[in-house]
Design a protein around this motif. Structure first.
Motif, mmCIF file in Angstrom:
data_model
loop_
_atom_site.group_PDB
_atom_site.id
_atom_site.type_symbol
_atom_site.label_atom_id
_atom_site.label_comp_id
_atom_site.label_asym_id
_atom_site.label_seq_id
_atom_site.Cartn_x
_atom_site.Cartn_y
_atom_site.Cartn_z
ATOM 1 N N VAL A 44 0.652 -0.966 0.450
ATOM 2 C CA VAL A 44 -0.063 -0.828 -0.288
ATOM 3 C C VAL A 44 1.470 1.107 0.027
ATOM 4 C CG1 VAL A 44 -1.604 1.163 1.034
ATOM 5 C CG2 VAL A 44 -1.615 -0.802 1.091
ATOM 6 N N THR A 45 0.423 2.166 -0.977
ATOM 7 C CA THR A 45 1.980 3.206 -1.245
ATOM 8 C C THR A 45 1.070 4.411 -1.003
ATOM 9 O OG1 THR A 45 0.864 3.209 -3.955
ATOM 10 C CG2 THR A 45 2.815 2.584 -3.130
ATOM 11 N N THR A 46 -0.517 4.462 -1.069
ATOM 12 C CA THR A 46 -1.015 6.030 0.232
ATOM 13 C C THR A 46 -2.263 5.642 0.995
ATOM 14 O OG1 THR A 46 -0.222 7.066 -2.321
ATOM 15 C CG2 THR A 46 -2.300 8.137 -1.048
ATOM 16 N N VAL A 47 -2.484 5.730 1.835
ATOM 17 C CA VAL A 47 -3.441 5.868 2.807
ATOM 18 C C VAL A 47 -4.122 7.154 2.774
ATOM 19 C CG1 VAL A 47 -1.965 3.236 3.659
ATOM 20 C CG2 VAL A 47 -2.356 6.237 4.685
ATOM 21 N N PHE A 48 -5.189 6.923 3.220
ATOM 22 C CA PHE A 48 -6.517 8.391 3.528
ATOM 23 C C PHE A 48 -6.146 7.769 5.316
ATOM 24 C CE2 PHE A 48 -7.649 11.522 0.796
ATOM 25 C CZ PHE A 48 -7.032 11.581 -0.206
ATOM 26 N N GLU A 49 -5.839 8.751 6.032
ATOM 27 C CA GLU A 49 -6.552 8.788 7.451
ATOM 28 C C GLU A 49 -6.999 8.635 8.370
ATOM 29 O OE1 GLU A 49 -5.392 7.639 11.789
ATOM 30 O OE2 GLU A 49 -5.553 9.730 11.174
ATOM 31 N N ARG A 74 6.190 6.136 6.374
ATOM 32 C CA ARG A 74 7.049 6.090 5.781
ATOM 33 C C ARG A 74 5.829 5.524 3.973
ATOM 34 N NH1 ARG A 74 10.700 1.222 5.438
ATOM 35 N NH2 ARG A 74 11.433 1.471 7.915
ATOM 36 N N VAL A 75 4.686 5.805 3.902
ATOM 37 C CA VAL A 75 4.029 5.915 2.790
ATOM 38 C C VAL A 75 3.183 7.433 2.627
ATOM 39 C CG1 VAL A 75 4.001 3.123 2.147
ATOM 40 C CG2 VAL A 75 1.830 5.096 3.440
ATOM 41 N N ASP A 76 2.553 8.081 1.550
ATOM 42 C CA ASP A 76 2.800 9.064 1.713
ATOM 43 C C ASP A 76 1.118 8.548 2.037
ATOM 44 O OD1 ASP A 76 4.515 9.787 0.307
ATOM 45 O OD2 ASP A 76 3.640 9.917 -1.828
ATOM 46 N N PHE A 77 0.280 9.869 2.657
ATOM 47 C CA PHE A 77 -0.605 9.900 3.007
ATOM 48 C C PHE A 77 -2.198 11.050 2.819
ATOM 49 C CE2 PHE A 77 2.172 12.157 5.785
ATOM 50 C CZ PHE A 77 1.780 12.508 6.358
ATOM 51 N N GLY A 78 -3.183 10.407 3.445
ATOM 52 C CA GLY A 78 -4.271 12.428 2.895
ATOM 53 C C GLY A 78 -4.312 11.961 4.835
ATOM 54 N N LEU A 79 -5.251 12.994 4.713
ATOM 55 C CA LEU A 79 -5.848 12.849 5.843
ATOM 56 C C LEU A 79 -7.515 13.738 5.533
ATOM 57 C CD1 LEU A 79 -3.286 15.225 8.168
ATOM 58 C CD2 LEU A 79 -3.383 13.091 7.944
ATOM 59 N N TYR A 80 -7.862 12.818 6.949
ATOM 60 C CA TYR A 80 -10.099 13.428 6.811
ATOM 61 C C TYR A 80 -9.790 14.264 7.812
ATOM 62 C CZ TYR A 80 -11.871 9.631 4.002
ATOM 63 O OH TYR A 80 -11.939 8.453 3.195
ATOM 64 N N ALA A 99 -6.672 19.404 5.094
ATOM 65 C CA ALA A 99 -7.669 18.464 4.945
ATOM 66 C C ALA A 99 -8.049 17.985 3.616
ATOM 67 C CB ALA A 99 -8.811 18.271 5.654
ATOM 68 N N ASN A 100 -7.804 16.233 2.995
ATOM 69 C CA ASN A 100 -7.905 16.294 1.527
ATOM 70 C C ASN A 100 -9.389 15.834 1.545
ATOM 71 O OD1 ASN A 100 -5.043 14.759 2.346
ATOM 72 N ND2 ASN A 100 -4.819 16.231 0.436
ATOM 73 N N ALA A 101 -10.400 15.300 2.421
ATOM 74 C CA ALA A 101 -11.325 15.162 2.343
ATOM 75 C C ALA A 101 -12.190 14.439 2.958
ATOM 76 C CB ALA A 101 -11.549 13.216 1.839
ATOM 77 N N PHE A 102 -13.199 14.900 3.539
ATOM 78 C CA PHE A 102 -13.804 14.361 4.793
ATOM 79 C C PHE A 102 -14.568 13.277 5.376
ATOM 80 C CE2 PHE A 102 -14.823 19.352 3.741
ATOM 81 C CZ PHE A 102 -13.678 19.618 4.883
ATOM 82 N N LYS A 103 -14.985 13.130 7.223
ATOM 83 C CA LYS A 103 -15.396 12.222 7.317
ATOM 84 C C LYS A 103 -16.283 12.484 8.172
ATOM 85 C CE LYS A 103 -15.681 7.774 8.983
ATOM 86 N NZ LYS A 103 -15.095 7.000 9.473
ATOM 87 N N CYS A 104 -17.593 12.023 7.871
ATOM 88 C CA CYS A 104 -18.469 11.988 8.435
ATOM 89 C C CYS A 104 -19.221 10.702 9.173
ATOM 90 C CB CYS A 104 -19.789 12.706 7.658
ATOM 91 S SG CYS A 104 -21.704 13.297 8.190
ATOM 92 N N PHE A 105 -19.329 10.536 10.476
ATOM 93 C CA PHE A 105 -20.372 9.539 10.889
ATOM 94 C C PHE A 105 -21.263 9.861 11.072
ATOM 95 C CE2 PHE A 105 -15.535 10.073 12.347
ATOM 96 C CZ PHE A 105 -14.404 8.517 12.533
ATOM 97 N N SER A 136 -16.210 11.495 2.520
ATOM 98 C CA SER A 136 -16.657 10.244 3.662
ATOM 99 C C SER A 136 -17.622 9.472 3.941
ATOM 100 C CB SER A 136 -15.060 9.300 3.725
ATOM 101 O OG SER A 136 -14.591 8.949 1.879
ATOM 102 N N LEU A 137 -18.008 8.485 4.170
ATOM 103 C CA LEU A 137 -19.349 8.375 5.249
ATOM 104 C C LEU A 137 -19.411 6.983 6.199
ATOM 105 C CD1 LEU A 137 -21.965 9.729 2.674
ATOM 106 C CD2 LEU A 137 -21.492 10.277 4.480
ATOM 107 N N HIS A 138 -19.058 7.588 7.292
ATOM 108 C CA HIS A 138 -20.011 6.240 8.054
ATOM 109 C C HIS A 138 -21.830 5.818 7.982
ATOM 110 C CE1 HIS A 138 -19.212 2.771 11.004
ATOM 111 N NE2 HIS A 138 -20.855 2.746 11.352
ATOM 112 N N ALA A 139 -21.907 4.705 7.173
ATOM 113 C CA ALA A 139 -23.231 5.619 6.894
ATOM 114 C C ALA A 139 -24.444 3.743 7.178
ATOM 115 C CB ALA A 139 -23.728 4.956 5.607
ATOM 116 N N GLU A 140 -24.123 4.203 9.087
ATOM 117 C CA GLU A 140 -25.286 3.858 9.725
ATOM 118 C C GLU A 140 -25.990 5.163 10.750
ATOM 119 O OE1 GLU A 140 -23.889 -0.582 11.187
ATOM 120 O OE2 GLU A 140 -22.415 1.375 12.098
#
Ligand code: DOR
Ligand code: ZN
Ligand code: ZN
Length: 428
Positions: A44-49, A74-80, A99-105, A136-140
């Motif tokens: 995995v070379t990029t993660v979004f955290e 060690r690898v590239d990353f985006g941050l929510y 911030a590279n994206a948003f996270k909504c719980f 990005s949605l935690h859709a519950e």
């Protein structure tokens, strides 16, 4: 530096849009070094955290704090950045700070972040649409789960399967449908995290057909485990949303192949053995590490003929890059463009053993599973971060936050009404 790759395949590195690296705040579970070591070992070379750290990534101060923690990546990353009830006014500043994206719980999970009201989501989506960042949605749906879990707990039910009962399929069906309606109204781009049920595929597919810019991901556990595993795995299998029935995994496999589900992510969510193995299913922490085992597990599906190698690359790299605007080159999205590469041996056999994993979280439901196919080397921007199944020394800190996120023009919103900002502006 030359290496012999005879018999090996070069794939664009996997892009995992969904990891929890726990730092700051929960470093007994994971930190940026152990998490990104695991990523490099997993091709995995990029993660979004994700932002459910302590403190949560809810404003510029916390984003800067997380960027500081991530310097050892060690690898590239985006941050929510978090999108919550009480930080809607911070979203623009969060985006400006990187911030590279948003996270909504939309539903409750680890970290106990309260879910935003539909009203706050509507305004948050308006802002995200303007900023050109995906949500990005935690859709519950939190209220359904709270109601059900209270009843089950009051009845003294403690079998691991009760976890499904507390989160019936309708929690995801309702949440995906509601989020899609808000996205259509505002023109926001959204992403449905961890698709776990057959039911939510319908609102997802219908929204796509209406032209909503909506993408979806699933994770290996929803493809490879089902309710028959609860008896043997107990609380280890507890994850939000829960692993459901065999008919659900069959439907998700089909949707992944047809493209209704766009991509594979891991929801890498490490916890300690004590936090996982609790007497009561209701007390066990949810989730398990996954960033290191995704590629071997999915390449095993390739070896079995369940998917082709081309389909795997589409799910693990091409679609995530397209959906989140990564690596635009000459007007196109080109995964692997920065020489982010996993060199894989499609025939290599291994057995998953948590003690050999690089994550600090040592409990996985895939313990003992035999895999065929593994990343032998991993390169991030042309440099080896993993070579011959070993971490390359001195490459902690090579990872960079992705800055070349393409700010795509937002799709035209469907609403005929005015945005809240416009209405407030008019009032002067
Ligand atoms: O199982 C889960 N674990 N689901 C989530 O949504 C959050 C995650 C975590 O952070 O532990
Ligand atoms: Zn989630
Ligand atoms: Zn998650």
């Amino acid at each position: 530096e030359t290496i012999n790759v005879t018999g090996l395949h070069l794939l664009p590195g996997a892009i995992d849009m969904h990891v929890h690296f726990r730092e700051p705040g929960y470093t007994h579970k994971e930190d940026w070094q152990t998490g990104t070591d695991a990523a490099a070992m997993g091709g995995v070379t990029t993660v979004f955290e994700m932002p459910n750290t302590h403190p949560p990534t809810r404003s510029v101060v916390e984003l800067r704090q997380k960027q500081e923690c991530a310097r050892k990546a060690r690898v590239d990353f985006g941050l929510y950045g978090l999108m919550a009830e009480d930080n809607i006014d911070e979203l623009e500043a969060l985006a400006e700070a990187g911030a590279n994206a948003f996270k909504c719980f939309m539903g409750n999970t680890f970290g106990n972040l309260p879910s935003p009201s539909t009203g706050a989501m509507l305004e948050g989506f308006e802002i995200a649409a303007k900023l050109g960042l995906r949500v990005s949605l935690h859709a519950e749906t939190a209220s359904i789960m709270a109601w059900r879990q209270a009843k089950l707990q009051a009845a003294g039910i403690n079998h691991p399967l009760a976890h499904i009962g507390a989160r019936p399929e309708i929690v995801a069906i309702e949440a995906v449908g509601r989020a899609a309606a808000l996205a259509e109204w505002t023109g926001a781009r959204i992403h449905v995290l961890h698709i776990s049920s057959a039911g939510e595929l319908r609102p997802l597919a219908e929204a796509k057909a209406r032209g909503v810019d909506i993408t979806g991901e699933t994770c290996p556990c929803y493809l490879m485990l089902d309710s028959s595993d609860y008896d043997t795995l107990g609380s280890v299998i507890r994850v939000n949303p829960p692993v459901r029935e065999a008919k659900d995994s069959t439907a998700i496999w089909d949707a992944l192949k047809s493209g209704v589900v766009d991509m594979i992510a891991t929801d890498h969510a490490p916890h300690t053995p004590e936090e996982k193995r609790r007497e009561s299913i209701w007390e066990a922490d949810c989730g398990f590490p996954g960033v290191e085992t995704q590629m071997p597990l999915m390449l095993t599906a390739v070896a079995k003929g369940q998917i082709t190698l081309e389909e795997y690359v589409r799910m693990s790299s091409v679609r995530p890059a397209q959906a989140f605007g990564l690596w635009p080159m000459k007007g196109r999205i080109a995964p692997g463009a920065h020489a982010d590469i996993a060199v894989v041996d499609l025939t290599r056999r291994e057995v998953i053993a948590a003690e050999r994993l690089h994550s600090r979280g040592k409990i996985t439901p895939f313990e003992g599973v035999e895999t065929t196919g593994a990343p032998i080397h991993t390169l991030v921007r042309g440099r080896f971060v993993q070579k011959d199944r070993t971490l390359v020394p001195d490459m902690a800190g090579h990872g960079r936050q992705v800055t070349d996120i393409q700010k795509m023009p937002a799709p035209a919103p469907r609403n005929t009404d005015q945005s809240l900002a416009a209405v407030l502006g008019q009032k002067g």
